[in-house]
Write an enzyme that holds these catalytic residues in place. Sequence first.
Site, PDB file in Angstrom:
ATOM      1  N   GLY A  46       0.824  -1.194   0.000  1.00 23.55           N
ATOM      2  CA  GLY A  46       0.000   0.000   0.000  1.00 23.55           C
ATOM      3  C   GLY A  46       0.860   1.246   0.000  1.00 23.55           C
ATOM      4  O   GLY A  46       2.039   1.210   0.380  1.00 23.55           O
ATOM      5  N   GLN A  51       3.022   9.817   1.598  1.00 26.03           N
ATOM      6  CA  GLN A  51       4.298   9.134   1.408  1.00 26.03           C
ATOM      7  C   GLN A  51       5.024   9.583   0.140  1.00 26.03           C
ATOM      8  O   GLN A  51       6.206   9.320  -0.018  1.00 26.03           O
ATOM      9  CB  GLN A  51       4.106   7.616   1.388  1.00 26.03           C
ATOM     10  CG  GLN A  51       3.685   7.049   2.725  1.00 26.03           C
ATOM     11  CD  GLN A  51       3.510   5.563   2.642  1.00 26.03           C
ATOM     12  OE1 GLN A  51       2.448   5.066   2.311  1.00 26.03           O
ATOM     13  NE2 GLN A  51       4.584   4.840   2.926  1.00 26.03           N
ATOM     14  N   CYS A  89       7.082  -0.511   6.489  1.00 23.17           N
ATOM     15  CA  CYS A  89       6.564   0.655   5.778  1.00 23.17           C
ATOM     16  C   CYS A  89       7.606   1.162   4.796  1.00 23.17           C
ATOM     17  O   CYS A  89       8.794   1.231   5.131  1.00 23.17           O
ATOM     18  CB  CYS A  89       6.216   1.751   6.786  1.00 23.17           C
ATOM     19  SG  CYS A  89       5.558   3.256   6.060  1.00 23.17           S
ATOM     20  N   LEU A  90       7.160   1.535   3.608  1.00 25.97           N
ATOM     21  CA  LEU A  90       8.077   2.087   2.611  1.00 25.97           C
ATOM     22  C   LEU A  90       8.724   3.379   3.090  1.00 25.97           C
ATOM     23  O   LEU A  90       9.816   3.726   2.651  1.00 25.97           O
ATOM     24  CB  LEU A  90       7.340   2.320   1.287  1.00 25.97           C
ATOM     25  CG  LEU A  90       6.814   1.060   0.590  1.00 25.97           C
ATOM     26  CD1 LEU A  90       5.949   1.441  -0.609  1.00 25.97           C
ATOM     27  CD2 LEU A  90       7.949   0.145   0.184  1.00 25.97           C
ATOM     28  N   HIS A 131      -3.161   0.621   8.163  1.00 33.36           N
ATOM     29  CA  HIS A 131      -1.831   1.230   8.072  1.00 33.36           C
ATOM     30  C   HIS A 131      -1.858   2.462   7.164  1.00 33.36           C
ATOM     31  O   HIS A 131      -1.368   3.534   7.535  1.00 33.36           O
ATOM     32  CB  HIS A 131      -0.858   0.181   7.539  1.00 33.36           C
ATOM     33  CG  HIS A 131       0.536   0.667   7.339  1.00 33.36           C
ATOM     34  ND1 HIS A 131       1.583   0.239   8.116  1.00 33.36           N
ATOM     35  CD2 HIS A 131       1.072   1.538   6.436  1.00 33.36           C
ATOM     36  CE1 HIS A 131       2.701   0.835   7.703  1.00 33.36           C
ATOM     37  NE2 HIS A 131       2.418   1.613   6.686  1.00 33.36           N
ATOM     38  N   GLU A 132      -2.443   2.315   5.974  1.00 32.35           N
ATOM     39  CA  GLU A 132      -2.437   3.416   5.002  1.00 32.35           C
ATOM     40  C   GLU A 132      -3.353   4.563   5.436  1.00 32.35           C
ATOM     41  O   GLU A 132      -3.010   5.738   5.264  1.00 32.35           O
ATOM     42  CB  GLU A 132      -2.812   2.918   3.607  1.00 32.35           C
ATOM     43  CG  GLU A 132      -1.866   1.880   3.031  1.00 32.35           C
ATOM     44  CD  GLU A 132      -0.402   2.280   3.033  1.00 32.35           C
ATOM     45  OE1 GLU A 132      -0.085   3.484   2.944  1.00 32.35           O
ATOM     46  OE2 GLU A 132       0.450   1.380   3.140  1.00 32.35           O
ATOM     47  N   HIS A 135      -1.694   6.841   7.817  1.00 23.47           N
ATOM     48  CA  HIS A 135      -0.812   7.825   7.163  1.00 23.47           C
ATOM     49  C   HIS A 135      -1.567   9.125   6.854  1.00 23.47           C
ATOM     50  O   HIS A 135      -0.996  10.209   6.932  1.00 23.47           O
ATOM     51  CB  HIS A 135      -0.269   7.276   5.836  1.00 23.47           C
ATOM     52  CG  HIS A 135       0.975   6.460   5.969  1.00 23.47           C
ATOM     53  ND1 HIS A 135       2.153   6.966   6.475  1.00 23.47           N
ATOM     54  CD2 HIS A 135       1.218   5.159   5.637  1.00 23.47           C
ATOM     55  CE1 HIS A 135       3.078   6.018   6.444  1.00 23.47           C
ATOM     56  NE2 HIS A 135       2.534   4.905   5.954  1.00 23.47           N
TER      57      HIS A 135
END
Length: 165
Positions: A46, A51, A89-90, A131-132, A135
């Site tokens: 995701g 991000q 996480c990216l 999670h997303e 953000h």
Amino acid sequence: MALRHIVTVGDSVLTKVSRPVTQFDSRLHLLLDDMVETLLDAGGVGLAAPQVGVLRRVVVVDTGEDGILELINPEIIDQSGSQTGLEGCLSVPGKYGIVTRPNVVTVRAQDRDGNWFEVEGEALIARCFCHELAHLDGQLYTEVAERMLTPEELQELTEGEEAED
């Protein structure tokens, strides 16, 4: 379409609350296309707009066999069960933690044309939704992790996966 730079922990954009999308136009479509390309290139599950440095309530999720899901102005409307597992996480490269999330999550969102829909995710997809969407409110998983893995634990886990292959 273009690859966008994924911002990492320490960039203040990751701590800010994203604004709702009000215009469903070619600019939004370009952002979505770029986010999908960036997600696929990075090998993630995701990606949220913050991000890539954009403070808008936009998320893309790779659901696996069903392809890419685009969520505009998403909100969790129902959740049930519980799962505890590994999360990364990216925007927090090389780090992983143990996080408890709901096992089933229903999200209400808009598509790229502004039409509302609901989607349910289970297990990994439910984890990804939570999670997303966090953000979008300026929260990283590291803030809710029960604990972060040590470099030794991470190495052990990685070596275990290689042995399975």
